[in-house]
Write a protein that holds these residues in place. Sequence first.
Motif, mmCIF file in Angstrom:
data_model
loop_
_atom_site.group_PDB
_atom_site.id
_atom_site.type_symbol
_atom_site.label_atom_id
_atom_site.label_comp_id
_atom_site.label_asym_id
_atom_site.label_seq_id
_atom_site.Cartn_x
_atom_site.Cartn_y
_atom_site.Cartn_z
ATOM 1 N N SER A 1 -4.493 15.031 -0.610
ATOM 2 C CA SER A 1 -5.555 16.220 -0.619
ATOM 3 C C SER A 1 -7.009 15.362 -0.817
ATOM 4 N N GLY A 2 -7.226 14.186 -0.805
ATOM 5 C CA GLY A 2 -8.284 13.558 -1.177
ATOM 6 C C GLY A 2 -8.383 12.498 -2.314
ATOM 7 N N ILE A 3 -7.590 12.301 -2.943
ATOM 8 C CA ILE A 3 -7.616 11.371 -4.297
ATOM 9 C C ILE A 3 -7.767 10.178 -3.679
ATOM 10 N N SER A 4 -8.591 9.314 -4.313
ATOM 11 C CA SER A 4 -9.088 7.998 -3.744
ATOM 12 C C SER A 4 -7.596 6.992 -4.148
ATOM 13 N N VAL A 5 -7.060 6.248 -3.056
ATOM 14 C CA VAL A 5 -5.991 5.393 -3.681
ATOM 15 C C VAL A 5 -6.407 4.298 -4.375
ATOM 16 N N ASP A 6 -7.738 4.007 -4.763
ATOM 17 C CA ASP A 6 -8.210 2.926 -5.442
ATOM 18 C C ASP A 6 -9.068 3.704 -6.405
ATOM 19 N N SER A 7 -8.721 4.751 -7.107
ATOM 20 C CA SER A 7 -9.447 5.408 -8.210
ATOM 21 C C SER A 7 -9.274 4.372 -9.279
ATOM 22 N N ASN A 8 -10.498 4.473 -10.156
ATOM 23 C CA ASN A 8 -10.618 3.526 -11.366
ATOM 24 C C ASN A 8 -10.294 4.288 -12.610
ATOM 25 N N PHE A 9 -9.340 3.787 -13.285
ATOM 26 C CA PHE A 9 -8.983 4.202 -14.664
ATOM 27 C C PHE A 9 -9.478 3.349 -15.838
ATOM 28 N N GLN A 10 -9.023 3.315 -16.997
ATOM 29 C CA GLN A 10 -9.511 2.709 -18.016
ATOM 30 C C GLN A 10 -9.237 1.303 -17.691
ATOM 31 N N TYR A 11 -10.321 0.490 -18.125
ATOM 32 C CA TYR A 11 -10.392 -1.045 -18.156
ATOM 33 C C TYR A 11 -10.636 -1.256 -16.809
ATOM 34 N N GLY A 12 -10.950 -0.132 -15.727
ATOM 35 C CA GLY A 12 -11.218 -0.619 -14.431
ATOM 36 C C GLY A 12 -10.064 -0.778 -13.550
ATOM 37 N N TRP A 13 -8.772 -0.443 -13.943
ATOM 38 C CA TRP A 13 -7.630 -0.807 -13.220
ATOM 39 C C TRP A 13 -7.434 0.248 -12.172
ATOM 40 N N THR A 14 -6.690 -0.099 -11.290
ATOM 41 C CA THR A 14 -6.343 0.967 -10.062
ATOM 42 C C THR A 14 -4.833 1.569 -10.290
ATOM 43 N N PRO A 15 -4.661 2.530 -9.405
ATOM 44 C CA PRO A 15 -3.306 3.137 -9.614
ATOM 45 C C PRO A 15 -2.259 2.010 -9.034
ATOM 46 N N LEU A 16 -2.705 1.060 -8.230
ATOM 47 C CA LEU A 16 -1.822 0.016 -7.785
ATOM 48 C C LEU A 16 -1.489 -0.801 -9.051
ATOM 49 N N MET A 17 -2.418 -1.014 -9.860
ATOM 50 C CA MET A 17 -2.336 -1.868 -10.959
ATOM 51 C C MET A 17 -1.360 -1.775 -11.768
ATOM 52 N N TYR A 18 -1.349 -0.229 -12.221
ATOM 53 C CA TYR A 18 -0.648 0.623 -13.169
ATOM 54 C C TYR A 18 0.910 0.557 -12.426
ATOM 55 N N ALA A 19 1.032 0.872 -11.347
ATOM 56 C CA ALA A 19 2.277 0.809 -10.835
ATOM 57 C C ALA A 19 3.071 -0.562 -10.786
ATOM 58 N N ALA A 20 2.025 -1.538 -10.582
ATOM 59 C CA ALA A 20 2.933 -2.959 -10.792
ATOM 60 C C ALA A 20 2.927 -3.364 -11.981
ATOM 61 N N SER A 21 2.318 -2.702 -13.075
ATOM 62 C CA SER A 21 2.281 -3.117 -14.510
ATOM 63 C C SER A 21 3.542 -2.770 -14.978
ATOM 64 N N VAL A 22 4.484 -1.644 -14.406
ATOM 65 C CA VAL A 22 5.595 -1.034 -14.712
ATOM 66 C C VAL A 22 6.581 -1.293 -13.642
ATOM 67 N N ALA A 23 6.460 -2.216 -12.563
ATOM 68 C CA ALA A 23 7.434 -2.650 -11.812
ATOM 69 C C ALA A 23 7.787 -1.283 -10.959
ATOM 70 N N ASN A 24 7.151 -0.519 -10.669
ATOM 71 C CA ASN A 24 7.760 0.769 -9.748
ATOM 72 C C ASN A 24 7.467 0.412 -8.485
ATOM 73 N N ALA A 25 8.359 -0.235 -7.708
ATOM 74 C CA ALA A 25 8.227 -0.603 -6.383
ATOM 75 C C ALA A 25 8.187 0.137 -5.257
ATOM 76 N N GLU A 26 8.747 1.267 -5.567
ATOM 77 C CA GLU A 26 8.614 2.437 -4.644
ATOM 78 C C GLU A 26 7.113 3.109 -4.453
ATOM 79 N N LEU A 27 6.674 3.255 -5.958
ATOM 80 C CA LEU A 27 5.304 3.573 -6.117
ATOM 81 C C LEU A 27 4.206 2.602 -5.576
ATOM 82 N N VAL A 28 4.502 1.244 -5.936
ATOM 83 C CA VAL A 28 3.712 0.289 -5.273
ATOM 84 C C VAL A 28 3.726 0.257 -3.593
ATOM 85 N N ARG A 29 4.769 0.481 -3.114
ATOM 86 C CA ARG A 29 4.766 0.785 -1.588
ATOM 87 C C ARG A 29 4.031 1.809 -1.060
ATOM 88 N N VAL A 30 3.971 3.036 -1.587
ATOM 89 C CA VAL A 30 3.135 4.005 -1.047
ATOM 90 C C VAL A 30 1.727 3.703 -1.261
#
Length: 148
Positions: free
Chosen positions: A68-97
């Motif tokens: 729907s248009g949300i950026s895969v490299d959105s910035n959240f608190q401390y400048g982290w991206t969604p990929l960084m959050y997914a990696a921080s909790v070892a969610n491999a399925e979400l990391v792959r997506v």
Amino acid sequence: MAASALRGLPVAGGGESSESEDDGWEIGYLDRTSQKLKRLLPIEEKKEKFKKAMTIGDVSLVQELLDSGISVDSNFQYGWTPLMYAASVANAELVRVLLDRGANASFEKDKQSILITACSAHGSEEQILKCVELLLSRNADPNVACRL
């Protein structure tokens, strides 16, 4: 995955109140009941849904929101991206997506790389290893200097 296997997984969370000035994320344990968008949402509502989908690890909703248009490299608190959050909790399925959608595997913020974040993740060794392998296969730079 069985419903019981979906509960109790560590996830990056978005626990902010309307009185908060920050875009706070907390690590927590939440039920991963899948959600669907039922109507077109304004961008701010999409961003909140995206954070919630990331929080509960709802891969299908994350995909729908990215569509729907949300950026895969959105910035959240401390400048982290969604990929960084997914990696921080070892969610491999979400990391792959997120990687499949073009997330930057070599992103780093203040000398904290996604690869280092994955290596120090909260999760099983198996999931951490899957995340690290995915990141390395997508050109995550293992030579980035780390602040640790």
